[in-house]
Design a protein around this motif. Structure first.
Motif, PDB file in Angstrom:
ATOM      1  N   ARG A 142       0.861  -1.187   0.000  1.00 21.64           N
ATOM      2  CA  ARG A 142       0.000   0.000   0.000  1.00 21.64           C
ATOM      3  C   ARG A 142       0.892   1.230   0.000  1.00 21.64           C
ATOM      4  NH1 ARG A 142      -4.235   0.467   4.661  1.00 21.64           N
ATOM      5  NH2 ARG A 142      -2.416   0.019   5.979  1.00 21.64           N
ATOM      6  N   THR A 143       0.432   2.268  -0.622  1.00 24.23           N
ATOM      7  CA  THR A 143       1.169   3.527  -0.656  1.00 24.23           C
ATOM      8  C   THR A 143       0.247   4.659  -0.220  1.00 24.23           C
ATOM      9  OG1 THR A 143       2.575   2.784  -2.484  1.00 24.23           O
ATOM     10  CG2 THR A 143       2.430   5.150  -2.131  1.00 24.23           C
ATOM     11  N   LEU A 144       0.774   5.553   0.611  1.00 22.40           N
ATOM     12  CA  LEU A 144       0.040   6.754   1.020  1.00 22.40           C
ATOM     13  C   LEU A 144       0.799   7.965   0.500  1.00 22.40           C
ATOM     14  CD1 LEU A 144      -1.687   7.524   4.361  1.00 22.40           C
ATOM     15  CD2 LEU A 144      -0.013   9.156   3.482  1.00 22.40           C
ATOM     16  N   ARG A 145       0.056   8.920  -0.067  1.00 21.04           N
ATOM     17  CA  ARG A 145       0.656  10.141  -0.599  1.00 21.04           C
ATOM     18  C   ARG A 145       0.041  11.355   0.068  1.00 21.04           C
ATOM     19  NH1 ARG A 145      -1.032  13.743  -4.190  1.00 21.04           N
ATOM     20  NH2 ARG A 145      -2.712  12.405  -4.972  1.00 21.04           N
ATOM     21  N   ILE A 146       0.898  12.268   0.497  1.00 22.15           N
ATOM     22  CA  ILE A 146       0.463  13.542   1.069  1.00 22.15           C
ATOM     23  C   ILE A 146       0.687  14.635   0.032  1.00 22.15           C
ATOM     24  CG2 ILE A 146       0.772  15.222   2.914  1.00 22.15           C
ATOM     25  CD1 ILE A 146       1.984  12.976   4.603  1.00 22.15           C
ATOM     26  N   GLY A 147      -0.397  15.284  -0.432  1.00 21.24           N
ATOM     27  CA  GLY A 147      -0.377  16.430  -1.330  1.00 21.24           C
ATOM     28  C   GLY A 147       0.502  16.248  -2.554  1.00 21.24           C
ATOM     29  N   PRO A 148       0.496  17.304  -3.413  1.00 18.90           N
ATOM     30  CA  PRO A 148      -0.374  18.485  -3.331  1.00 18.90           C
ATOM     31  C   PRO A 148      -1.679  18.337  -4.118  1.00 18.90           C
ATOM     32  CG  PRO A 148       1.304  18.851  -4.980  1.00 18.90           C
ATOM     33  CD  PRO A 148       1.551  17.469  -4.422  1.00 18.90           C
ATOM     34  N   MET A 149      -1.757  17.328  -4.990  1.00 15.84           N
ATOM     35  CA  MET A 149      -2.931  17.192  -5.848  1.00 15.84           C
ATOM     36  C   MET A 149      -3.961  16.262  -5.209  1.00 15.84           C
ATOM     37  SD  MET A 149      -2.330  19.178  -8.338  1.00 15.84           S
ATOM     38  CE  MET A 149      -3.651  18.671  -9.458  1.00 15.84           C
ATOM     39  N   PRO A 150      -5.232  16.661  -5.167  1.00 13.90           N
ATOM     40  CA  PRO A 150      -6.264  15.781  -4.594  1.00 13.90           C
ATOM     41  C   PRO A 150      -6.502  14.571  -5.494  1.00 13.90           C
ATOM     42  CG  PRO A 150      -7.276  17.715  -5.589  1.00 13.90           C
ATOM     43  CD  PRO A 150      -5.798  17.941  -5.640  1.00 13.90           C
ATOM     44  N   ALA A 151      -6.963  13.482  -4.879  1.00  8.91           N
ATOM     45  CA  ALA A 151      -7.297  12.271  -5.610  1.00  8.91           C
ATOM     46  C   ALA A 151      -8.803  12.122  -5.684  1.00  8.91           C
ATOM     47  CB  ALA A 151      -6.676  11.055  -4.936  1.00  8.91           C
ATOM     48  N   SER A 152      -9.254  11.215  -6.515  1.00  5.89           N
ATOM     49  CA  SER A 152     -10.685  11.000  -6.678  1.00  5.89           C
ATOM     50  C   SER A 152     -11.271  10.302  -5.462  1.00  5.89           C
ATOM     51  CB  SER A 152     -10.941  10.153  -7.928  1.00  5.89           C
ATOM     52  OG  SER A 152     -10.305   8.887  -7.799  1.00  5.89           O
ATOM     53  N   VAL A 153     -12.568  10.446  -5.277  1.00  5.64           N
ATOM     54  CA  VAL A 153     -13.285   9.778  -4.192  1.00  5.64           C
ATOM     55  C   VAL A 153     -13.701   8.388  -4.674  1.00  5.64           C
ATOM     56  CG1 VAL A 153     -15.336   9.836  -2.732  1.00  5.64           C
ATOM     57  CG2 VAL A 153     -14.094  11.961  -3.245  1.00  5.64           C
ATOM     58  N   ASP A 154     -13.401   7.386  -3.870  1.00  2.82           N
ATOM     59  CA  ASP A 154     -13.775   6.005  -4.192  1.00  2.82           C
ATOM     60  C   ASP A 154     -14.162   5.332  -2.881  1.00  2.82           C
ATOM     61  OD1 ASP A 154     -13.834   3.236  -4.704  1.00  2.82           O
ATOM     62  OD2 ASP A 154     -12.418   3.426  -6.362  1.00  2.82           O
ATOM     63  N   ALA A 155     -15.455   5.257  -2.611  1.00  5.66           N
ATOM     64  CA  ALA A 155     -15.941   4.749  -1.326  1.00  5.66           C
ATOM     65  C   ALA A 155     -15.530   3.297  -1.101  1.00  5.66           C
ATOM     66  CB  ALA A 155     -17.460   4.893  -1.249  1.00  5.66           C
ATOM     67  N   ASP A 156     -15.543   2.475  -2.140  1.00  6.49           N
ATOM     68  CA  ASP A 156     -15.182   1.072  -1.992  1.00  6.49           C
ATOM     69  C   ASP A 156     -13.703   0.913  -1.661  1.00  6.49           C
ATOM     70  OD1 ASP A 156     -17.768   0.280  -2.494  1.00  6.49           O
ATOM     71  OD2 ASP A 156     -17.428  -0.086  -4.634  1.00  6.49           O
ATOM     72  N   ALA A 157     -12.858   1.671  -2.345  1.00  3.27           N
ATOM     73  CA  ALA A 157     -11.421   1.601  -2.081  1.00  3.27           C
ATOM     74  C   ALA A 157     -11.103   2.131  -0.684  1.00  3.27           C
ATOM     75  CB  ALA A 157     -10.656   2.388  -3.137  1.00  3.27           C
ATOM     76  N   LEU A 158     -11.785   3.207  -0.280  1.00  2.00           N
ATOM     77  CA  LEU A 158     -11.577   3.748   1.058  1.00  2.00           C
ATOM     78  C   LEU A 158     -11.957   2.726   2.128  1.00  2.00           C
ATOM     79  CD1 LEU A 158     -10.964   6.052   3.025  1.00  2.00           C
ATOM     80  CD2 LEU A 158     -13.317   6.874   2.675  1.00  2.00           C
ATOM     81  N   ALA A 159     -13.079   2.035   1.949  1.00  2.00           N
ATOM     82  CA  ALA A 159     -13.500   1.025   2.911  1.00  2.00           C
ATOM     83  C   ALA A 159     -12.484  -0.110   2.985  1.00  2.00           C
ATOM     84  CB  ALA A 159     -14.874   0.483   2.529  1.00  2.00           C
ATOM     85  N   ARG A 160     -11.939  -0.495   1.839  1.00  2.00           N
ATOM     86  CA  ARG A 160     -10.921  -1.545   1.824  1.00  2.00           C
ATOM     87  C   ARG A 160      -9.662  -1.086   2.543  1.00  2.00           C
ATOM     88  NH1 ARG A 160      -7.437  -3.421  -3.330  1.00  2.00           N
ATOM     89  NH2 ARG A 160      -6.246  -5.085  -2.317  1.00  2.00           N
ATOM     90  N   TRP A 161      -9.280   0.175   2.360  1.00  2.00           N
ATOM     91  CA  TRP A 161      -8.097   0.734   3.031  1.00  2.00           C
ATOM     92  C   TRP A 161      -8.289   0.706   4.549  1.00  2.00           C
ATOM     93  CZ3 TRP A 161      -3.493   2.758   1.018  1.00  2.00           C
ATOM     94  CH2 TRP A 161      -2.686   3.454   1.937  1.00  2.00           C
ATOM     95  N   GLU A 162      -9.445   1.153   5.006  1.00  2.00           N
ATOM     96  CA  GLU A 162      -9.707   1.190   6.447  1.00  2.00           C
ATOM     97  C   GLU A 162      -9.737  -0.219   7.033  1.00  2.00           C
ATOM     98  OE1 GLU A 162     -13.333   3.395   6.532  1.00  2.00           O
ATOM     99  OE2 GLU A 162     -12.308   5.354   6.494  1.00  2.00           O
ATOM    100  N   ALA A 163     -10.293  -1.179   6.280  1.00  2.00           N
ATOM    101  CA  ALA A 163     -10.295  -2.561   6.743  1.00  2.00           C
ATOM    102  C   ALA A 163      -8.870  -3.109   6.817  1.00  2.00           C
ATOM    103  CB  ALA A 163     -11.150  -3.425   5.823  1.00  2.00           C
ATOM    104  N   ALA A 164      -8.007  -2.698   5.888  1.00  2.00           N
ATOM    105  CA  ALA A 164      -6.610  -3.128   5.914  1.00  2.00           C
ATOM    106  C   ALA A 164      -5.892  -2.548   7.130  1.00  2.00           C
ATOM    107  CB  ALA A 164      -5.906  -2.714   4.626  1.00  2.00           C
ATOM    108  N   ASP A 165      -6.180  -1.285   7.488  1.00  2.00           N
ATOM    109  CA  ASP A 165      -5.612  -0.716   8.712  1.00  2.00           C
ATOM    110  C   ASP A 165      -5.947  -1.599   9.912  1.00  2.00           C
ATOM    111  OD1 ASP A 165      -4.441   1.478   7.484  1.00  2.00           O
ATOM    112  OD2 ASP A 165      -6.052   2.873   8.003  1.00  2.00           O
ATOM    113  N   LEU A 166      -7.205  -1.940  10.043  1.00  2.00           N
ATOM    114  CA  LEU A 166      -7.638  -2.754  11.181  1.00  2.00           C
ATOM    115  C   LEU A 166      -7.001  -4.135  11.139  1.00  2.00           C
ATOM    116  CD1 LEU A 166      -9.599  -0.401  11.490  1.00  2.00           C
ATOM    117  CD2 LEU A 166     -11.435  -2.041  11.865  1.00  2.00           C
ATOM    118  N   ALA A 167      -6.906  -4.725   9.962  1.00  2.00           N
ATOM    119  CA  ALA A 167      -6.325  -6.062   9.843  1.00  2.00           C
ATOM    120  C   ALA A 167      -4.878  -6.096  10.313  1.00  2.00           C
ATOM    121  CB  ALA A 167      -6.421  -6.540   8.396  1.00  2.00           C
ATOM    122  N   HIS A 168      -4.166  -4.966  10.181  1.00  2.00           N
ATOM    123  CA  HIS A 168      -2.774  -4.882  10.613  1.00  2.00           C
ATOM    124  C   HIS A 168      -2.636  -4.383  12.056  1.00  2.00           C
ATOM    125  CE1 HIS A 168      -2.136  -5.039   6.220  1.00  2.00           C
ATOM    126  NE2 HIS A 168      -0.994  -5.596   6.531  1.00  2.00           N
TER     127      HIS A 168
END
Length: 284
Positions: A142-168
């Protein structure tokens, strides 16, 4: 065709709950060392660690990634807490320190794929002024990027990311769970997120006493649950509450439970909880 299509590895999506707080000035490292629960002085330029800020009673107010750009500049990457609120709270302890606390209006994005340059606890600076972090673990890159350009909203991908945080084993602390748990109750030693050897910081006596006297009796457990119970829900065994749900995401939750407990079925909000092991590899 799979029932739950996964985002392509190059697909970036917004992480809207994340915020960035800059700590700058000649006393930036000394100030953070005195306030944060991990050993900030151990960081080199271009490195980051999991860290947090505690109440005087040793409860986690905010959990964050702390990035050291140089001796005068640190960034707190806050997955859940408000940068403005934390800045105001920390400002009370600046006193005569030569340091400024500034929330940064920088978007944060995630991507399910290996970083282009960052690796482990070393972050990478992009030519556009952005920063790339390696958020991968045993569950995959997984990769996290801070700025400067905003990324698109993707509710499914966001939910998967948050579930991955919890899994770790990275608890996501909403307002109901902030200031409720000690680092040991959140099993933050798995992330190497606190120190028992550095000097004083708020809550340090509680953390050190729990560690050296072996008094940690509760820790994190990961469960599959559909739907996921709400944070703050009681975990019930044989009609008796034995713990609390701390974080919830799509199909998963983290709960603080006794480290020694009788085997048997568990539920929260009437939802059956199915235990599974926490993933490793997210320690920095």
């Amino acid at each position: 065709m799979p029932d739950n299509p996964q985002p392509a590895p190059g697909h970036e999506f917004a992480l809207p709950g994340h915020a960035v707080l800059a700590i700058a000035g000649r006393d930036a490292v000394a100030f953070a060392q005195a306030q944060c629960m991990n050993d900030v002085a151990a960081l080199g330029d271009g490195e980051w660690q999991w860290n947090g800020w505690l109440t005087p009673k040793g409860r986690v107010v905010a959990l964050f990634a702390l990035l050291r750009h140089d001796a005068d500049t640190l960034w707190m990457l806050l997955p859940d807490a408000s940068a403005a609120t934390l800045a105001a709270d920390l400002q009370r302890f600046v006193f005569r320190s030569k340091v400024t606390l500034t929330p940064l209006a920088m978007p944060v994005a995630g991507r399910f794929g290996a970083p282009r340059q960052a690796q482990g606890s070393t972050f990478a600076k992009a030519g556009d002024g952005g920063v790339e972090l390696d958020m991968g673990g045993d569950g995959g890159p997984r990769t996290l990027r801070i700025g400067p350009m905003p990324a698109s909203v993707d509710a499914d991908a966001l939910a998967r990311w948050e579930a991955a945080d919890l899994a770790h084993g990275l608890p996501r602390l909403d307002a109901t769970q902030s200031s409720q748990w000690t680092p040991q109750q959140l099993s933050l030693e798995r992330l190497r997120a606190f120190s028992v050897k550095k000097g004083c910081y708020p809550g340090q006596e509680i953390v050190a006493r729990t560690h050296f006297l072996g008094q940690a009796k509760r820790g994190l457990a990961l469960f599959d649950a559909t739907p996921a119970p709400a944070a703050g829900s009681d975990v019930v065994a044989c009609g008796r509450g034995i713990g609390t749900v701390v974080s919830a995401a799509a199909g998963a939750c983290l709960a603080v439970l006794p480290l020694e407990r009788e085997p048997g079925p568990l539920q929260a909000d009437g939802i059956a909880l199915h235990h599974r092991p926490l993933l490793g590899g997210l320690a920095r």
